[in-house]
Design an enzyme around this catalytic site. Structure first.
Site, PDB file in Angstrom:
ATOM      1  CG  HIS A  87      61.114  76.978   5.836  1.00  0.00           C
ATOM      2  ND1 HIS A  87      61.342  77.602   7.036  1.00  0.00           N
ATOM      3  CD2 HIS A  87      60.541  77.919   5.047  1.00  0.00           C
ATOM      4  CE1 HIS A  87      60.921  78.839   6.980  1.00  0.00           C
ATOM      5  NE2 HIS A  87      60.431  79.066   5.779  1.00  0.00           N
TER       6      HIS A  87
HETATM    7  C1  T46 Z   1      59.648  82.334   5.671  1.00  0.00           C
HETATM    8  C2  T46 Z   1      60.652  83.136   6.426  1.00  0.00           C
HETATM    9  C3  T46 Z   1      61.125  84.332   5.644  1.00  0.00           C
HETATM   10  C4  T46 Z   1      52.986  81.403  12.975  1.00  0.00           C
HETATM   11  O1  T46 Z   1      52.295  80.976  13.917  1.00  0.00           O
HETATM   12  N1  T46 Z   1      52.396  82.104  11.963  1.00  0.00           N
HETATM   13  C5  T46 Z   1      53.099  82.602  10.910  1.00  0.00           C
HETATM   14  O2  T46 Z   1      52.503  83.246  10.019  1.00  0.00           O
HETATM   15  C6  T46 Z   1      54.509  82.345  10.858  1.00  0.00           C
HETATM   16  C7  T46 Z   1      55.326  82.841   9.675  1.00  0.00           C
HETATM   17  C8  T46 Z   1      55.087  81.644  11.877  1.00  0.00           C
HETATM   18  N2  T46 Z   1      54.346  81.198  12.917  1.00  0.00           N
HETATM   19  C9  T46 Z   1      55.015  80.510  14.044  1.00  0.00           C
HETATM   20  C10 T46 Z   1      55.581  79.146  13.700  1.00  0.00           C
HETATM   21  C11 T46 Z   1      56.791  79.039  14.606  1.00  0.00           C
HETATM   22  O3  T46 Z   1      56.385  78.531  15.868  1.00  0.00           O
HETATM   23  O4  T46 Z   1      56.133  81.305  14.439  1.00  0.00           O
HETATM   24  C12 T46 Z   1      57.226  80.502  14.815  1.00  0.00           C
HETATM   25  C13 T46 Z   1      58.479  80.872  14.037  1.00  0.00           C
HETATM   26  O5  T46 Z   1      58.287  80.535  12.641  1.00  0.00           O
HETATM   27  P1  T46 Z   1      59.477  79.968  11.735  1.00  0.00           P
HETATM   28  O6  T46 Z   1      60.387  79.119  12.535  1.00  0.00           O
HETATM   29  O7  T46 Z   1      58.855  79.336  10.517  1.00  0.00           O
HETATM   30  O8  T46 Z   1      60.220  81.335  11.328  1.00  0.00           O
HETATM   31  P2  T46 Z   1      61.362  81.549  10.239  1.00  0.00           P
HETATM   32  O9  T46 Z   1      61.904  82.892  10.476  1.00  0.00           O
HETATM   33  O10 T46 Z   1      62.310  80.413  10.204  1.00  0.00           O
HETATM   34  O11 T46 Z   1      60.577  81.547   8.822  1.00  0.00           O
HETATM   35  C14 T46 Z   1      59.633  82.566   8.544  1.00  0.00           C
HETATM   36  C15 T46 Z   1      58.409  81.977   7.838  1.00  0.00           C
HETATM   37  O12 T46 Z   1      57.880  80.891   8.598  1.00  0.00           O
HETATM   38  C16 T46 Z   1      58.714  81.481   6.446  1.00  0.00           C
HETATM   39  O13 T46 Z   1      57.515  81.296   5.739  1.00  0.00           O
HETATM   40  O14 T46 Z   1      59.698  82.251   4.455  1.00  0.00           O
HETATM   41  O15 T46 Z   1      60.203  83.570   7.713  1.00  0.00           O
END
Ligand code: T46
Length: 131
Positions: free
Chosen positions: A49
């Protein structure tokens, strides 16, 4: 490409090492949120993303992983594997994380609160936005 690797000052003595991160000083923005990623799985990819309006610094506190960074024109791969190096990622940069080492732990400092609406999760939409 709006990213850079930042070498952080290490305060070390016989007891161990310490790094201090301060908003608008060695971190180039006001820190509004800190989150961390752990219990990662080597074969699973994360990210895929971009953010319309978010800056972040990512530190591999323990272990290592690969970051693919893409500004819509160029794509570069970085191996993040040191607790004294921060990866700064600016706005509108597509990122993918993969090849996590066992026990890899990432700490992330972010310039804003969690706002799901400012994520761009579709690569074609991302390309249209930066084109
Ligand atoms: C990024 C990379 C490096 C939250 O509720 N609060 C938060 O602050 C974050 C970051 C995530 N979430 C929830 C949303 C999803 O249900 O945690 C779950 C996993 O998040 P996500 O699939 O977005 O995780 P990554 O590892 O793909 O991405 C994250 C960050 O979202 C993103 O900003 O740059 O780490």
């Amino acid at each position: 490409m709006d990213y850079k690797l930042i070498d952080m000052t290490v305060f070390g003595d016989r007891r161990g090492k310490l790094i201090s991160l301060e908003g608008n000083k060695n971190v180039p923005f006001d820190i509004k949120r800190v989150y961390y990623i752990f219990d990662t799985i080597p074969d699973e990819e994360r990210g895929k993303h971009a953010h319309k309006d978010l800056e972040q610094i990512i530190v591999a506190i323990d272990g290592a992983c690969e970051f693919v960074l893409d500004d819509g024109q160029f794509r570069e791969t970085i191996w993040l594997n040191r607790p004294d190096v921060g990866l700064y990622i600016g706005k509108n940069m597509w990122r993918e994380m993969r090849h996590f080492s066992y026990g890899c732990k990432l700490m992330i400092l972010a310039s804003d609160y969690y706002k799901p609406e400012e994520y761009i999760r579709n690569y074609d939409e991302f390309l249209k936005g930066v084109g």
